[in-house]
Design a protein around this motif. Structure first.
Motif, PDB file in Angstrom:
ATOM      1  N   LEU A 331       0.817  -1.227   0.000  1.00  0.00           N
ATOM      2  CA  LEU A 331       0.000   0.000   0.000  1.00  0.00           C
ATOM      3  C   LEU A 331       0.847   1.272   0.000  1.00  0.00           C
ATOM      4  O   LEU A 331       1.900   1.317   0.608  1.00  0.00           O
ATOM      5  N   ASP A 332       0.373   2.279  -0.661  1.00  0.00           N
ATOM      6  CA  ASP A 332       1.041   3.578  -0.619  1.00  0.00           C
ATOM      7  C   ASP A 332      -0.015   4.670  -0.802  1.00  0.00           C
ATOM      8  O   ASP A 332      -1.173   4.373  -1.145  1.00  0.00           O
ATOM      9  N   PHE A 333       0.403   5.919  -0.544  1.00  0.00           N
ATOM     10  CA  PHE A 333      -0.507   7.064  -0.658  1.00  0.00           C
ATOM     11  C   PHE A 333       0.140   8.165  -1.485  1.00  0.00           C
ATOM     12  O   PHE A 333       1.323   8.453  -1.318  1.00  0.00           O
ATOM     13  N   VAL A 334      -0.637   8.749  -2.342  1.00  0.00           N
ATOM     14  CA  VAL A 334      -0.221   9.956  -3.061  1.00  0.00           C
ATOM     15  C   VAL A 334      -1.340  10.976  -2.848  1.00  0.00           C
ATOM     16  O   VAL A 334      -2.510  10.681  -3.096  1.00  0.00           O
ATOM     17  N   VAL A 335      -0.975  12.149  -2.362  1.00  0.00           N
ATOM     18  CA  VAL A 335      -1.979  13.139  -1.956  1.00  0.00           C
ATOM     19  C   VAL A 335      -1.866  14.375  -2.831  1.00  0.00           C
ATOM     20  O   VAL A 335      -0.763  14.870  -3.077  1.00  0.00           O
ATOM     21  N   ILE A 424      -2.675   3.410  -3.377  1.00  0.00           N
ATOM     22  CA  ILE A 424      -1.964   2.545  -4.322  1.00  0.00           C
ATOM     23  C   ILE A 424      -2.141   1.109  -3.855  1.00  0.00           C
ATOM     24  O   ILE A 424      -1.744   0.753  -2.743  1.00  0.00           O
ATOM     25  N   LEU A 425      -2.761   0.292  -4.696  1.00  0.00           N
ATOM     26  CA  LEU A 425      -2.993  -1.114  -4.374  1.00  0.00           C
ATOM     27  C   LEU A 425      -2.186  -1.962  -5.362  1.00  0.00           C
ATOM     28  O   LEU A 425      -2.618  -2.205  -6.490  1.00  0.00           O
ATOM     29  N   THR A 426      -1.038  -2.402  -4.907  1.00  0.00           N
ATOM     30  CA  THR A 426      -0.091  -3.056  -5.795  1.00  0.00           C
ATOM     31  C   THR A 426      -0.437  -4.531  -5.993  1.00  0.00           C
ATOM     32  O   THR A 426      -0.829  -5.220  -5.044  1.00  0.00           O
ATOM     33  N   ASN A 466       5.836  -2.518  -9.897  1.00  0.00           N
ATOM     34  CA  ASN A 466       4.393  -2.240  -9.963  1.00  0.00           C
ATOM     35  C   ASN A 466       4.027  -1.059  -9.079  1.00  0.00           C
ATOM     36  O   ASN A 466       3.238  -0.180  -9.450  1.00  0.00           O
ATOM     37  N   ARG A 467       4.585  -1.042  -7.880  1.00  0.00           N
ATOM     38  CA  ARG A 467       4.277   0.028  -6.931  1.00  0.00           C
ATOM     39  C   ARG A 467       4.716   1.384  -7.484  1.00  0.00           C
ATOM     40  O   ARG A 467       3.988   2.383  -7.382  1.00  0.00           O
ATOM     41  N   GLU A 468       5.896   1.424  -8.080  1.00  0.00           N
ATOM     42  CA  GLU A 468       6.384   2.685  -8.642  1.00  0.00           C
ATOM     43  C   GLU A 468       5.519   3.126  -9.822  1.00  0.00           C
ATOM     44  O   GLU A 468       5.199   4.316  -9.966  1.00  0.00           O
ATOM     45  N   ASP A 490       5.171   7.216   0.331  1.00  0.00           N
ATOM     46  CA  ASP A 490       6.040   6.030   0.359  1.00  0.00           C
ATOM     47  C   ASP A 490       5.879   5.320   1.707  1.00  0.00           C
ATOM     48  O   ASP A 490       6.775   5.320   2.552  1.00  0.00           O
ATOM     49  N   ALA A 491       4.737   4.707   1.867  1.00  0.00           N
ATOM     50  CA  ALA A 491       4.353   4.154   3.167  1.00  0.00           C
ATOM     51  C   ALA A 491       5.192   2.941   3.568  1.00  0.00           C
ATOM     52  O   ALA A 491       5.664   2.177   2.724  1.00  0.00           O
ATOM     53  N   VAL A 492       5.347   2.790   4.867  1.00  0.00           N
ATOM     54  CA  VAL A 492       5.828   1.517   5.420  1.00  0.00           C
ATOM     55  C   VAL A 492       4.700   0.511   5.234  1.00  0.00           C
ATOM     56  O   VAL A 492       3.577   0.894   4.873  1.00  0.00           O
TER      57      VAL A 492
END
Lengths: 590, 311
Positions: A331-335, A424-426, A466-468, A490-492
């Protein structure tokens, strides 16, 4: 002795319970957390009251909020967003109900087949699961999401970068669309006013766009429990399970024990095979322990607790795959910050999505400022502009990835409804080293606590790529929609979408469950939550697939151990908002 | 667990029977300055009996409470600066806008840390002493002359505390997590800038905004070393628990500092499940401008007019 004991009343357990209760089986469902019988009285929509991980109503802990929550051992920075209580983590989910990517199933022959992780595919075909999807989609029900400002912002961005629109439930290619979600479409005054009285049922039906999916759904007020807008299992399958005798000709209502933490699964040897026999649970309020036997035991305590319970019970782990293969969609976040109203804290948690087969998914999310600010701190890239922990990734977003702190945070959140967060759902790979085990040193009143090892930086290259790709795409969409500032967190590891820690598979050497979700090494022991999934589904939110699979598992149990026949594809499913269910819910006083 | 031997944390060494690392810890953690601030009358008395009293449970509690609150106030100002003293101290502030501290988020953090995770029952000053030793190994000796920065009152307190340091760090009293982590933040702060001075009693709160960020960098990047040091000084079970708590605290500090000020915590009446005033965090984010609602007039329609799709 029960026919079936179901351990856990989250996203998966109630599906098995309801389906088998509808067939007339004697089902006991045990839930470690609260009953959540009257959310209108017991919950609020305030963020600290709801989402404080210490004491909020949506926490992983006992029903008594003055008692400490339950802990897990996390050797590396990570966060686990689990909720105990009837409904489990669906109490705070967005209701998103996409089907899985067809490419993660056996027999897939699309041109991109080789780009999926074929080593850990589902042991049956997508077509095999399709009727179970349809059954659940009718039962919940799943509907096409209505559009508010946040969705409109997202769609504008997708249109402006030239993406295609998807108009089917099946994912067919790179595309965007409104969510197919388990949220009732707005009716009456819903979505049209802020007037409290006008938003009471029956003047309003379905989603009122309150913006509080994460705080738990009890909208519209005064609606019968099964007519609440968001179809978390506490609002859908559990009311059906508790009234199965009233709306089903042969049904038998499910018995539910809450505050009931299962600490042991008992087995016996029958004809040389290890067979599930019953369970022991502890009442969190009184400390008493109870033992009850059943013909079949179903584990649905979650991706973290199932392996813990298995290992603490001393059940066989011959191939060492119990707890291994945990996936989390990396998982990640872009705001994004916008110069116009985006409804960033209004409406359904997420009513739009973009899918990228072989890579994953993106969805816009609305949330309150406290949850948003707190979640943005879970970065692996340090504090933006100060230090980067060896990361500080650059891309289509502004500056390096990282936490946004101080005046930058104040500026970003000066109007939360002018922001939009992208999740972000990788499509992340199954890896043996990502695992749930038990702590070597720390116990609580339920035995050794779970330990979760998620090596975010050491994921497969495919997962990292994929995440990038998705983070860049999310930033492009935000900019194309008019964002003036775009931040990547760039979440943990944030374990919200968790899958496959008790995975099913066709290869006995790397799976815990067979193709029917029955444990390979313990007969009459099944798994029916996200942990049973074979992989991360290619990125789509896991709940619907878990529920479809749990329906299939219920059918297998009924056929294999109770001499029954299949019903999916034969009978017509009953919607949880059908008048017969509503009448049953009212009659029973739920 | 057969992992490590327990150190005798109270074994005297150094000058006058006081371990140098404990002495460093007293200075670095801000305890000396806080005693001077919290209990000046006691500190000014020179009798041996009063020095003993200084190390008694009640005083230590008051000292640690004051120090912890000041430390977390420094964290909240770091996260959301405003026109408060802590924000001015760090050099990152607004003249005309209140910050996170207007929401009492320092108290929110203390409450959060103290109730989030159970501290081991046997975590007493003795164990804290071991942590102090471990941190001293990581941080290294204080630069010569730092003690001279202490004002006369603080120097007096230091002298008294040194005489009874063993008592201070071996109180048979349960120590909350908030105290432990605030002490660690302060020790790290003294490494980042041992010369920092100012109106705040917490060394962390005396740092500039960038120096505070450096403290968090150290916690994130050097945590394994810190934990390994702690592990070398505690028994297996205690080591695991303390390490887990510190790991948690290092990760949760910023989350709490961001979540708390934007939430309704300060003005929520749990008995009646309602707000007694508008949360300042809602003003900072323009959230719910007209107060809580049950729904919004946000429904635009259906994308491309489609209300359902086929399989």
């Amino acid at each position: 002795m029960r026919d079936v004991i179901v351990i856990g009343a989250g996203g998966g357990g109630p599906i098995v319970a309801k389906e088998l209760a509808q067939r007339g089986l004697n089902v006991l469902m045990l839930e470690a957390g609260a009953r959540n019988a009257d959310p209108e009285q017991a919950w609020t929509h305030f963020e600290n009251d709801s989402n404080n991980p210490i004491s909020g109503t949506k926490r992983w802990g006992p029903s008594d909020r003055t008692k400490q929550n339950w802990s897990r051992e996390l050797p590396k920075p990570a966060s686990i967003l689990n909720v105990s209580g009837i409904g489990g983590t669906t109490q705070m989910y967005f209701g998103n109900s996409p089907r899985a990517m067809p490419g993660v199933f056996a027999g897939y022959s699309g041109s991109d087949a080789s780009q999926y992780d074929r080593d850990y595919e589902f042991p049956f075909s997508y077509e095999e699961l399709r009727p179970y999807y349809e059954w659940v989609e009718t039962t919940l029900p799943v509907q096409t999401a209505a559009m508010g400002s946040s969705e409109q912002t997202f769609f504008t961005g997708c249109e402006n970068i030239g993406m295609s629109v998807q108009t089917t439930k099946d994912i067919t290619g790179d595309s965007f669309r409104p969510q197919e979600n388990a949220v009732l479409q707005p009716g009456g005054n819903a979505g049209l006013t802020t007037n409290k009285t006008a938003l009471e049922y029956p003047n309003a039906t379905g989603c009122t766009f309150c913006g509080h999916c994460q705080q738990g759904c009890y909208q519209p007020r005064l609606a019968p429990r099964n007519l609440k807008a968001r179809r978390s299992t506490d609002n859908s399958y559990v009311p059906m399970a508790l009234t199965a005798d009233l709306w089903s000709t042969n049904g038998q209502a499910v018995s539910i024990e809450t505050d009931a933490y299962v600490t042991q699964i008992h087995t016996e040897t029958v004809n040389g095979e290890e067979v599930a026999k019953g369970v022991t649970w502890r009442n969190n309020t009184t400390g008493e322990t109870f033992y009850e036997e059943a013909e079949v035991v179903v584990m649905a305590a979650g991706c973290v607790e199932n392996p813990r319970l298995w290992l603490n019970s001393g059940l066989p782990n011959t191939n060492d795959w119990v707890g291994r293969g945990l996936t989390d969609h990396a998982l990640d976040f872009v705001v994004g910050k916008f110069p116009y109203h985006t409804g960033g804290a209004k409406g359904v948690g997420s009513s739009a999505r973009a899918d990228f087969p072989t890579k994953g998914c993106i969805e816009p999310a609305t949330m309150g400022p406290a949850f948003m600010a707190g979640t943005m701190m879970f970065s692996d890239s340090g504090i933006r502009g100060q230090y980067d922990n060896g990361r500080g990734e650059f891309g289509a977003w502004d500056g390096p990835s990282g936490r946004i702190v101080g005046k930058d945070l104040r500026n970003l959140l000066e109007d939360v409804n002018n922001t939009l967060t992208m999740l972000i759902l990788t499509d992340d790979d199954v890896e043996a080293s990502n695992q749930v085990s038990v702590s070597a040193d720390t116990d609580d009143e339920h035995g050794a606590i779970a330990r979760v090892d998620m090596n975010k930086r050491d994921r497969t290259q495919r997962t990292l790529d994929n995440r990038e790709f998705l983070a860049n795409k999310a930033a492009e969409i935000l900019r194309a929609a008019g964002a003036t500032e775009v931040i990547r967190v760039d979440a943990v590891p944030i374990l919200l979408h968790v899958q496959s820690s008790m995975r099913m598979g066709s290869d006995p050497s790397n799976s815990v469950l067979d193709e029917n979700a029955e444990a390979r090494s313990v007969k009459k022991l099944f798994v029916a939550d996200n942990s049973a999934l074979a992989n991360a589904l290619g990125g789509p939110n896991p709940t619907l697939t878990t529920q479809a699979l749990a329906t299939r598992t219920a059918e297998k149990i009924y056929q294999q151990y109770f001499g029954g026949s299949a019903w999916v594809g034969v009978e017509t499913p009953l919607s949880s908002i059908d008048d017969s269910v509503t009448n049953a819910v009212i009659t029973r006083g739920l | 667990m057969d992992k490590k031997q327990t150190n005798n944390h109270l074994a005297p060494s150094g000058i006058n029977g006081v371990r140098q690392d404990r002495r460093n810890f007293i200075v670095r953690s801000g305890i000396a300055a806080t005693v001077a601030a919290v209990a000046p009358t006691l500190a000014l008395k020179s009798q041996e009996a009063d020095a003993t009293l200084l190390a008694s449970t009640g005083i230590i509690k008051a000292v640690l409470n004051a120090l912890t609150k000041d430390t977390f106030a420094g964290v909240v100002a770091f996260m959301l600066p405003g026109n408060d003293g802590h924000s001015f101290s760090q050099g990152e502030y607004y003249w005309f806008k209140e910050g996170g501290l207007a929401t009492d988020a320092d108290d929110f953090m203390v409450e959060g840390f103290n109730t989030y995770m159970a501290m081991p029952d046997n975590l007493t000053g003795d164990a804290l002493g071991a942590i102090a030793d471990a941190f001293d190994d990581v941080v290294g000796p204080l630069p010569a002359g730092v003690a001279l920065l202490l004002n006369p009152l603080e120097q007096w307190v230091m002298k008294k505390l040194e005489e009874h340091i063993a008592k201070l760090l071996s109180q048979n009293e349960h120590i909350p997590l908030a105290h432990v982590f605030s002490l660690l933040l302060n020790v790290m702060a003294s490494r980042v800038n041992p010369w920092a001075t100012g109106l705040q009693i917490s060394p962390f709160a005396r740092l500039s905004w960038s120096e505070k960020a450096e403290v968090f960098r150290i916690f994130e990047t050097e945590l394994p070393d810190i934990l390994a040091n702690i592990a070398s000084k505690l028994t297996g079970e205690m080591d695991e628990k303390i390490s887990g708590l510190i790991r948690f605290a290092a990760g949760a500090t910023l989350q709490f500092a961001a979540f708390g000020p934007y939430s309704e915590w300060q003005v929520y009446d749990p008995e009646n499940r309602e707000l007694i005033a508008r949360p300042y965090g809602w003003d900072m984010s323009n959230y719910m401008p007209d107060g809580p609602v049950e729904g919004w007039d946000e429904f635009i329609g259906y994308y491309q007019g489609r209300t359902s799709v086929d399989a």
